[in-house]
Design a protein around this motif. Structure first.
Motif, PDB file in Angstrom:
ATOM      1  N   ASP A  50       3.936  -9.768  -6.902  1.00  7.68           N
ATOM      2  CA  ASP A  50       4.328 -10.805  -7.856  1.00  7.68           C
ATOM      3  C   ASP A  50       4.327 -10.312  -9.301  1.00  7.68           C
ATOM      4  O   ASP A  50       4.237 -11.098 -10.243  1.00  7.68           O
ATOM      5  N   GLY A  51       4.435  -8.984  -9.479  1.00  8.11           N
ATOM      6  CA  GLY A  51       4.678  -8.442 -10.807  1.00  8.11           C
ATOM      7  C   GLY A  51       3.475  -8.303 -11.713  1.00  8.11           C
ATOM      8  O   GLY A  51       3.633  -8.292 -12.941  1.00  8.11           O
ATOM      9  N   VAL A  52       2.294  -8.130 -11.149  1.00  5.67           N
ATOM     10  CA  VAL A  52       1.076  -7.985 -11.945  1.00  5.67           C
ATOM     11  C   VAL A  52       0.607  -6.529 -11.905  1.00  5.67           C
ATOM     12  O   VAL A  52       0.473  -5.953 -10.817  1.00  5.67           O
ATOM     13  N   PRO A  53       0.363  -5.892 -13.062  1.00  4.78           N
ATOM     14  CA  PRO A  53      -0.169  -4.526 -13.055  1.00  4.78           C
ATOM     15  C   PRO A  53      -1.588  -4.500 -12.488  1.00  4.78           C
ATOM     16  O   PRO A  53      -2.488  -5.187 -12.999  1.00  4.78           O
ATOM     17  N   MET A  54      -1.770  -3.691 -11.446  1.00  2.00           N
ATOM     18  CA  MET A  54      -3.071  -3.543 -10.790  1.00  2.00           C
ATOM     19  C   MET A  54      -3.611  -2.145 -11.071  1.00  2.00           C
ATOM     20  O   MET A  54      -2.856  -1.169 -11.073  1.00  2.00           O
ATOM     21  N   VAL A  55      -4.902  -2.050 -11.298  1.00  3.43           N
ATOM     22  CA  VAL A  55      -5.535  -0.762 -11.582  1.00  3.43           C
ATOM     23  C   VAL A  55      -5.902  -0.115 -10.256  1.00  3.43           C
ATOM     24  O   VAL A  55      -6.937  -0.397  -9.651  1.00  3.43           O
ATOM     25  N   PHE A  56      -5.002   0.761  -9.804  1.00  2.72           N
ATOM     26  CA  PHE A  56      -5.113   1.368  -8.477  1.00  2.72           C
ATOM     27  C   PHE A  56      -4.227   2.605  -8.483  1.00  2.72           C
ATOM     28  O   PHE A  56      -3.105   2.567  -9.012  1.00  2.72           O
ATOM     29  N   HIS A  57      -4.697   3.691  -7.896  1.00  2.00           N
ATOM     30  CA  HIS A  57      -3.953   4.947  -7.983  1.00  2.00           C
ATOM     31  C   HIS A  57      -2.832   5.065  -6.964  1.00  2.00           C
ATOM     32  O   HIS A  57      -1.702   5.435  -7.297  1.00  2.00           O
ATOM     33  N   ASP A  58      -3.112   4.774  -5.713  1.00  2.00           N
ATOM     34  CA  ASP A  58      -2.177   5.089  -4.627  1.00  2.00           C
ATOM     35  C   ASP A  58      -1.110   4.013  -4.463  1.00  2.00           C
ATOM     36  O   ASP A  58      -1.303   2.853  -4.830  1.00  2.00           O
ATOM     37  N   TYR A  59      -0.001   4.405  -3.842  1.00  2.00           N
ATOM     38  CA  TYR A  59       1.027   3.436  -3.461  1.00  2.00           C
ATOM     39  C   TYR A  59       0.523   2.564  -2.314  1.00  2.00           C
ATOM     40  O   TYR A  59       0.852   1.381  -2.235  1.00  2.00           O
ATOM     41  N   ALA A  60      -0.254   3.174  -1.415  1.00  2.00           N
ATOM     42  CA  ALA A  60      -0.726   2.480  -0.224  1.00  2.00           C
ATOM     43  C   ALA A  60      -2.222   2.193  -0.332  1.00  2.00           C
ATOM     44  O   ALA A  60      -2.963   2.863  -1.061  1.00  2.00           O
ATOM     45  N   LEU A  61      -2.674   1.217   0.434  1.00  2.00           N
ATOM     46  CA  LEU A  61      -4.062   0.771   0.370  1.00  2.00           C
ATOM     47  C   LEU A  61      -5.000   1.597   1.238  1.00  2.00           C
ATOM     48  O   LEU A  61      -6.222   1.532   1.079  1.00  2.00           O
ATOM     49  N   ASN A  62      -4.452   2.406   2.152  1.00  2.00           N
ATOM     50  CA  ASN A  62      -5.230   3.020   3.225  1.00  2.00           C
ATOM     51  C   ASN A  62      -6.426   3.840   2.760  1.00  2.00           C
ATOM     52  O   ASN A  62      -7.521   3.730   3.325  1.00  2.00           O
ATOM     53  N   ARG A  63      -6.245   4.718   1.774  1.00  2.00           N
ATOM     54  CA  ARG A  63      -7.296   5.672   1.402  1.00  2.00           C
ATOM     55  C   ARG A  63      -8.504   5.000   0.768  1.00  2.00           C
ATOM     56  O   ARG A  63      -9.652   5.425   0.978  1.00  2.00           O
ATOM     57  N   LEU A  64      -8.282   3.956   0.021  1.00  2.00           N
ATOM     58  CA  LEU A  64      -9.341   3.393  -0.815  1.00  2.00           C
ATOM     59  C   LEU A  64      -9.856   2.034  -0.345  1.00  2.00           C
ATOM     60  O   LEU A  64     -10.795   1.494  -0.930  1.00  2.00           O
ATOM     61  N   THR A  65      -9.248   1.479   0.698  1.00  2.00           N
ATOM     62  CA  THR A  65      -9.692   0.195   1.225  1.00  2.00           C
ATOM     63  C   THR A  65      -9.611   0.227   2.750  1.00  2.00           C
ATOM     64  O   THR A  65      -9.126   1.181   3.341  1.00  2.00           O
ATOM     65  N   ASN A  66     -10.040  -0.860   3.378  1.00  2.00           N
ATOM     66  CA  ASN A  66      -9.908  -0.952   4.832  1.00  2.00           C
ATOM     67  C   ASN A  66      -8.623  -1.664   5.237  1.00  2.00           C
ATOM     68  O   ASN A  66      -8.460  -2.067   6.389  1.00  2.00           O
ATOM     69  N   GLN A  67      -7.713  -1.812   4.278  1.00  2.00           N
ATOM     70  CA  GLN A  67      -6.420  -2.427   4.527  1.00  2.00           C
ATOM     71  C   GLN A  67      -5.341  -1.344   4.628  1.00  2.00           C
ATOM     72  O   GLN A  67      -5.557  -0.189   4.241  1.00  2.00           O
ATOM     73  N   THR A  68      -4.173  -1.718   5.127  1.00  2.00           N
ATOM     74  CA  THR A  68      -3.042  -0.785   5.213  1.00  2.00           C
ATOM     75  C   THR A  68      -1.835  -1.395   4.510  1.00  2.00           C
ATOM     76  O   THR A  68      -1.828  -2.572   4.158  1.00  2.00           O
ATOM     77  N   GLY A  69      -0.825  -0.570   4.313  1.00  2.00           N
ATOM     78  CA  GLY A  69       0.399  -1.046   3.690  1.00  2.00           C
ATOM     79  C   GLY A  69       0.424  -0.767   2.200  1.00  2.00           C
ATOM     80  O   GLY A  69      -0.559  -0.308   1.606  1.00  2.00           O
ATOM     81  N   ALA A  70       1.566  -1.051   1.596  1.00  2.00           N
ATOM     82  CA  ALA A  70       1.777  -0.766   0.180  1.00  2.00           C
ATOM     83  C   ALA A  70       1.151  -1.829  -0.710  1.00  2.00           C
ATOM     84  O   ALA A  70       1.115  -3.013  -0.358  1.00  2.00           O
ATOM     85  N   VAL A  71       0.685  -1.390  -1.862  1.00  2.00           N
ATOM     86  CA  VAL A  71       0.192  -2.322  -2.871  1.00  2.00           C
ATOM     87  C   VAL A  71       1.279  -3.341  -3.202  1.00  2.00           C
ATOM     88  O   VAL A  71       1.002  -4.541  -3.365  1.00  2.00           O
ATOM     89  N   ALA A  72       2.506  -2.873  -3.306  1.00  2.00           N
ATOM     90  CA  ALA A  72       3.629  -3.721  -3.708  1.00  2.00           C
ATOM     91  C   ALA A  72       3.959  -4.814  -2.700  1.00  2.00           C
ATOM     92  O   ALA A  72       4.767  -5.700  -2.988  1.00  2.00           O
ATOM     93  N   GLN A  73       3.331  -4.774  -1.532  1.00  2.00           N
ATOM     94  CA  GLN A  73       3.574  -5.798  -0.514  1.00  2.00           C
ATOM     95  C   GLN A  73       2.576  -6.948  -0.585  1.00  2.00           C
ATOM     96  O   GLN A  73       2.670  -7.903   0.186  1.00  2.00           O
ATOM     97  N   ARG A  74       1.620  -6.856  -1.503  1.00  2.00           N
ATOM     98  CA  ARG A  74       0.593  -7.891  -1.647  1.00  2.00           C
ATOM     99  C   ARG A  74       0.665  -8.513  -3.041  1.00  2.00           C
ATOM    100  O   ARG A  74       0.980  -7.840  -4.011  1.00  2.00           O
ATOM    101  N   THR A  75       0.313  -9.784  -3.131  1.00  2.00           N
ATOM    102  CA  THR A  75       0.236 -10.442  -4.430  1.00  2.00           C
ATOM    103  C   THR A  75      -1.036 -10.001  -5.158  1.00  2.00           C
ATOM    104  O   THR A  75      -1.976  -9.466  -4.544  1.00  2.00           O
ATOM    105  N   ALA A  76      -1.075 -10.262  -6.441  1.00  2.00           N
ATOM    106  CA  ALA A  76      -2.264  -9.917  -7.212  1.00  2.00           C
ATOM    107  C   ALA A  76      -3.487 -10.657  -6.689  1.00  2.00           C
ATOM    108  O   ALA A  76      -4.586 -10.088  -6.624  1.00  2.00           O
TER     109      ALA A  76
END
Length: 249
Positions: A50-76
Motif C-alpha cells: 500500500d505504498g509505505v516505506p518499510m525499514v527492511f533490507h531484503d525483497y523477500a521476508l524469508n531470511r529475516l522472519t518466519n514468513q515467506t513472499g515479497a515485502v511488496a505483497q503485504r500491506t504496512a
C-alpha cells in the motif's frame, strides 16, 4: 554537501545489530543501540503493497522472519505485525524510525532498487520517502545502487544530500543484472547526472581508479561493509568514513 557528522561518526550498517543480543538488523532495538553509542545509522527501505516505506533490507521476508513472499505483497499494517527472527521487534516503517531517531544521530537511507534490474522503473518508493523526509529535522542523506532512484530524489528533495552505493558489480553478486548494465555501473558514470555528492563503495575496491578520480573532484567517499578494526584501519587510508558491523568502530 554531506553534513560533517556523516564523516566524523562511524555509521552502523543496518543499525547496531547483534543477533546474540536480540538486536536484528534494521530493527528499533538496533537503531536505539546505535543512538545510545552515538553512531550514525544506515537503514534500508522497501515498499509495502500500500505504498509505505518499510525499514527492511531484503525483497523477500524469508531470511529475516518466519514468513515467506515479497515485502511488496503485504500491506504496512501486515508487515508491522511480523516479528523479526532473533528478536522481539517487528518490521518498522520509515515514519517510525524517523520519529525514533529525531535528529540525534545522522541517518543514511538506502533506497533499495525497485526496478529489478537497476533500470528506470522507479518512483513510488522515492515519492513516499520524500514525503516523509521533507519536514524531517536532522542530518539525513539518501543513496541507492540505482542511479535512476538517486536522480529522481534530486527532483523531489534537491536539498537532501544524495549518493550512489557502488561496487565492482561481479556477475556472481548480481546474477539478474545484464552484463552491459553491470559493466557500465562499475564505472560509476552517473555520479554527476544524479547530482550526487558522495559514494558508498565496496571497501575492498576502494583503490579503484574511478574512486580516486571522484575524490579529487570533491566527492566524499564512504564504504561498506567494514567488519574488523584491521579492515577499518585499511579503509580509512582512502575513505572519509566507514559503514561497519560485527564490532564497535
Amino acid at each position: 554537501m554531506l553534513p560533517a557528522d556523516f564523516l566524523t561518526r562511524p555509521i552502523a550498517h543496518r543499525a547496531l545489530h547483534d543477533k546474540a543480543a536480540g538486536r536484528v538488523e534494521n530493527s528499533p532495538s538496533a537503531i536505539q543501540a546505535a543512538i545510545d553509542k552515538g553512531y550514525g545509522i544506515e537503514i534500508d527501505l522497501q515498499l509495502s503493497k500500500d505504498g509505505v516505506p518499510m525499514v527492511f533490507h531484503d525483497y523477500a521476508l524469508n531470511r529475516l522472519t518466519n514468513q515467506t513472499g515479497a515485502v511488496a505483497q503485504r500491506t504496512a499494517a501486515e508487515l508491522s505485525q511480523i516479528t523479526l527472527t532473533g528478536g522481539n521487534d517487528t518490521i518498522p516503517t520509515l515514519a517510525e524510525v524517523l520519529e525514533q531517531v529525531s535528529g540525534r544521530v545522522p541517518l543514511l537511507i538506502e533506497i533499495k532498487d525497485q526496478d529489478g534490474a537497476l533500470g528506470p522503473k522507479v518512483g513510488p518508493l522515492e515519492d513516499a520517502t520524500a514525503a516523509l523526509l521533507k519536514d524531517y529535522i536532522g542530518s539525513v542523506a539518501i543513496m541507492s545502487f540505482n542511479p535512476h532512484s538517486v536522480a529522481h530524489m534530486a527532483t523531489l528533495l534537491p536539498d537532501v544530500p544524495r549518493g550512489l552505493t557502488t561496487c565492482n558489480y561481479l556477475a556472481e553478486d548480481w546474477p539478474t543484472i545484464p552484463k552491459a548494465t553491470r559493466e557500465r555501473l562499475a564505472q560509476i558514470p552517473d555520479y554527476e547526472t544524479a547530482g550526487a555528492c558522495f559514494i558508498s563503495h565496496q571497501y575492498d575496491e576502494l583503490d579503484a581508479e574511478r574512486v580516486s578520480e571522484l575524490a579529487k573532484t570533491g566527492a566524499k567517499i564512504l564504504c561498506w561493509t567494514i567488519r574488523s578494526t584491521e579492515q577499518e584501519k585499511n579503509a580509512r587510508q582512502i575513505a572519509d568514513n566507514i559503514t561497519f558491523e560485527g564490532y564497535l568502530a
